[in-house]
Design an enzyme around this catalytic site. Sequence first.
Site, PDB file in Angstrom:
ATOM      1  N   CYS A 209       0.832  -1.210   0.000  1.00 25.61           N
ATOM      2  CA  CYS A 209       0.000   0.000   0.000  1.00 25.61           C
ATOM      3  C   CYS A 209       0.866   1.259   0.000  1.00 25.61           C
ATOM      4  O   CYS A 209       0.480   2.283  -0.543  1.00 25.61           O
ATOM      5  CB  CYS A 209      -0.986  -0.014   1.162  1.00 25.61           C
ATOM      6  SG  CYS A 209      -0.191   0.077   2.751  1.00 25.61           S
ATOM      7  N   THR A 210       2.050   1.166   0.598  1.00 23.14           N
ATOM      8  CA  THR A 210       2.972   2.306   0.536  1.00 23.14           C
ATOM      9  C   THR A 210       3.383   2.564  -0.909  1.00 23.14           C
ATOM     10  O   THR A 210       3.360   3.691  -1.391  1.00 23.14           O
ATOM     11  CB  THR A 210       4.226   2.037   1.392  1.00 23.14           C
ATOM     12  OG1 THR A 210       3.830   1.868   2.748  1.00 23.14           O
ATOM     13  CG2 THR A 210       5.209   3.186   1.301  1.00 23.14           C
TER      14      THR A 210
END
Lengths: 431, 569
Positions: A209-210
């Site tokens: 998700c980063t």
Amino acid sequence: MAAEVAAQPVNGTATGSRARWKHMDTLLSRPGAYTDEDDFAPGSVPIGNIEQSRILVIGAGGLGCEILKNLALSGFKHIDVIDMDTIDFLFREKDVGKAKASVAAEFVMKRCPGCVITPYAGKIQDKDEDYYMQFNLVICGLDSIEARRWINATLVGMVDMENPDSLKPLIDGGTEGFKGQSRVIFPTMTSCIECQLDMHAPRAAVPLCTLATIPRQPQHCIEWAHIIKWEEERKDLVLDTDDPEHITWLYQKALGRAKEFKIEGVTYSMTQGVVKNIIPAIASTNAIVAASCCNEAFKIVTSAASFLGTPGENNYMLYTGDASIYTYTFEHQKKDDCPVCGNLPKDLFVNPESTLGELVEGLAERPEAQLKKPNLRTEEKTLYYSSPASLEESTRPNLKRKISEMLADGEEFAVSDPAFEINFRFIARYA
Amino acid sequence: MAAPAEVPPPLQGIPTAKEKKYDRQLRLWGINGQVALESTHIVLINNGPGVTGVETLKNLVLPNVGEFTIIDSAIVSEADLGVNFFLEDASLGKFRAVEAARLLEELNPGVKGHAVTELLETLITQEKALADYNLIIVAAPIDPAILAKIQAHSQQYRIPTFYLHSVGFFSSFSVYLPPTFPIVETHPDPTSTTDLRLLKPWPALSAFAKEKLKGLEEGTMAAHDKAHIPWLCLLLHYLEKWKQAHDGNVPEAFKEKTAFRDTVRAGDYNEENFDEACAAVLKSLNPPTPPSDVRDILSAPETQNLDKSSAPFWLIANAISKFYQEHGQLPLPGAVPDMKAVSADYIILQNIYKTKARQDSAEVLATVRELEKQLGRPQNFVQDAEVENFCKGAAHIHLVRGRSIQIVEAGKAIQFGDRAKAIAKELTNDESLIGLHIAFLAWDEFVATHHTSSQVAGGQGLKVPGSGTDDFEADAEKMTGIAHKIVDNLIKEAETFVEDPEYSQIKEKIAKFCTEILRAGGGELHNIASLTGGLLAQEVIKVITRQYVPIDNTCLFDGVASRTRVLRI
Ligand SMILES: [Zn+2]
């Protein structure tokens, strides 16, 4: 003690002219300050052992080449070398592009007449126990943890208490920048590579998700291009990290992404480093670690001095050269719950409220497991199989289920991974 | 229809073939280090079996050192072929230096090798014998008078010089470095260098933290926002609260810090950024006091008493010491570790740190310019980039105060000088390899006082102990006697006293080192030569690139126990 655990002496005597071995023979023909008469008989026995031992070298890269040269100049006459790669950077420019194992063997043999080096351009997994049984000692100079774990498990598995010849000492070297280590393993008798796995923890992966939504570092942009963008836009093309066009493509994508998020520092060199997972390397560290491995091999085969790996003694040398010079030589203890050489299952702390999927994902990163394609089962049921595809499909729904539904507190479960011939036994401990 | 092609960003920094070839080492010492390496001409003054020196050169030729020269008058013998990789059967009977230089060159066509085959003792009498070289490596055995001449040259021209031994399972090398040898780029471990100044935040940082925490205590903050507060801001927020409850004091003692950590934890028990904040408490809440050796550099006479000949390093050190006096802290390095945060917040945070670092660096630069004026140096004698670099690494600069190599003189007791007390203490340290150093000193003294009839490299007719067919035991006794005398003199020089059983144990240990060295009869084992050549080459690279921290000043390797030890002799 030394004589007992040493590679089985081949009890030969020296043959032919020994003029070129004057330095070594002088030392081997005199008693040492640290040897006693029971362990070491100066003269023809240690010299004959050197001449007749057969050594296997795994890896013919920076470390492996040094190892071959060192063994040849330590008087060893029968050496085999396995490597599956072609040359990028070795002894001579003109050899670039050929199989590493053959070029290295040829080059060292030419310089050291009388030494026979047999190359095999392929994988260690191609060979079976009969093949490994031929050697007195195995030296590993690789940058792959997986290959190390495989040969370690194989050599431990080969030990037959009835047959002392089946015990093959394993010497392993590794380097990264100004740091390195050499270690000696007497399979089943001393701490093995699997016992020591947590000394080489993998780098924590950046959460997906980063990469997808909140990149902050230039590396995040590169990983995004590498993992997400390539799949989206060039999924039919297999990424070749040696192809400059491919790296350039990733670099441009990463650069665009970085600009969008105002992140500085994406360079071509960094792109290459991240994508290929390039470990900085220098000739001098390779020389130090390779020579340390070969020095141990020389001592084991000749008993001319005490060596690393004697049970109950030091078996590991850590080396650091970036700030002054520092070595830490110590005994790494054998672990009873080692999946390879121990006989007890290992405790694994799990959150009962988390999902089986999270456990499976975590197995890749836990320093003591590092399993990327795990298959999990208990005695009664299959929990999850990464492969084959049919089993993966039928067990996939389990990934969403809570640990507490799948595993009782204290229940034993087994994990295997097609990359290794190891069955890991774990006990689920609720935390 | 395909969308119009995106205009690719301009490509920069595609590596050249050369950069590609040296990619893995450039990641360690960068282009500046590589340039320094490529403009170096190293000389190896080779003696004895001469393997370690050649192995050292191999590790320098591969990374592309500029030039090398081997000075060696020996003729290749059969015994050389079994231990030296850079000789081949056809080399037999030829000059060893010529053959080794040729085969070393073959490794890397970019490197130029030279061989000098003149006898060392005649060569060294020529005035410019060593003028071409900016780094010297000398292999034992060597006539101590010649070694003293070489060292005199090194000291006069400030040429880093290494002196090595490699015999059987043991080796050692000492380095002469100039009296002051400062290093800015020490490459400390990045995890140990984070300096965030959380205890003394400046206004821009405090303001940003305040803004990011708005609504947290009131419970009006959205869950997503709360989960993305950078941990650095979390700590600043809870520190403010702590100070209010503790008369303005920050948590200092270990117990206070763990109590403080509990208050952070209570903010949220699950979120990853709170995990990160808790994990950072112990290492991030230390006052940014510079390490003592950095303070020593800032207060050193060379820093404080600048003159017209002061090097840029000292001007910057002086400016930084002024900065430190004024602000009570060093210039801010300016790096921010990665942390959970949304991209925009993290970039702002990075810019807050970068801006402050630039301000600090500009202040130091202004002082440096002022100093240049005062000293009558040309403006920009010190380069901007040098100042910036220094400021970034100010907490990790290093200074080696080089010492001369200990040279044995026949008939004279060996002196340890101002190191006598410290070295005598090493005698009773089980981990120390001081005994091995003393054994090599004894070996040198033996060589200085014994001669053979024939000529060998390193000086006319040097006799190495144990090198004959039947002198092993007699020479072992002699050399051990010399070593024991060195120990007794050292104890006397240190004005100390070592009692039995320790005294006997020390002597016993040293006798073993001597016997084991003698066992090799002056011969080299290839593995030990190769390992030592690796250590030595690495030190050469550190010295040439002025990066990382070199040894100070003697490294010993024990190939029986597989360990090294560094001593300041
Ligand atoms: Zn094990």
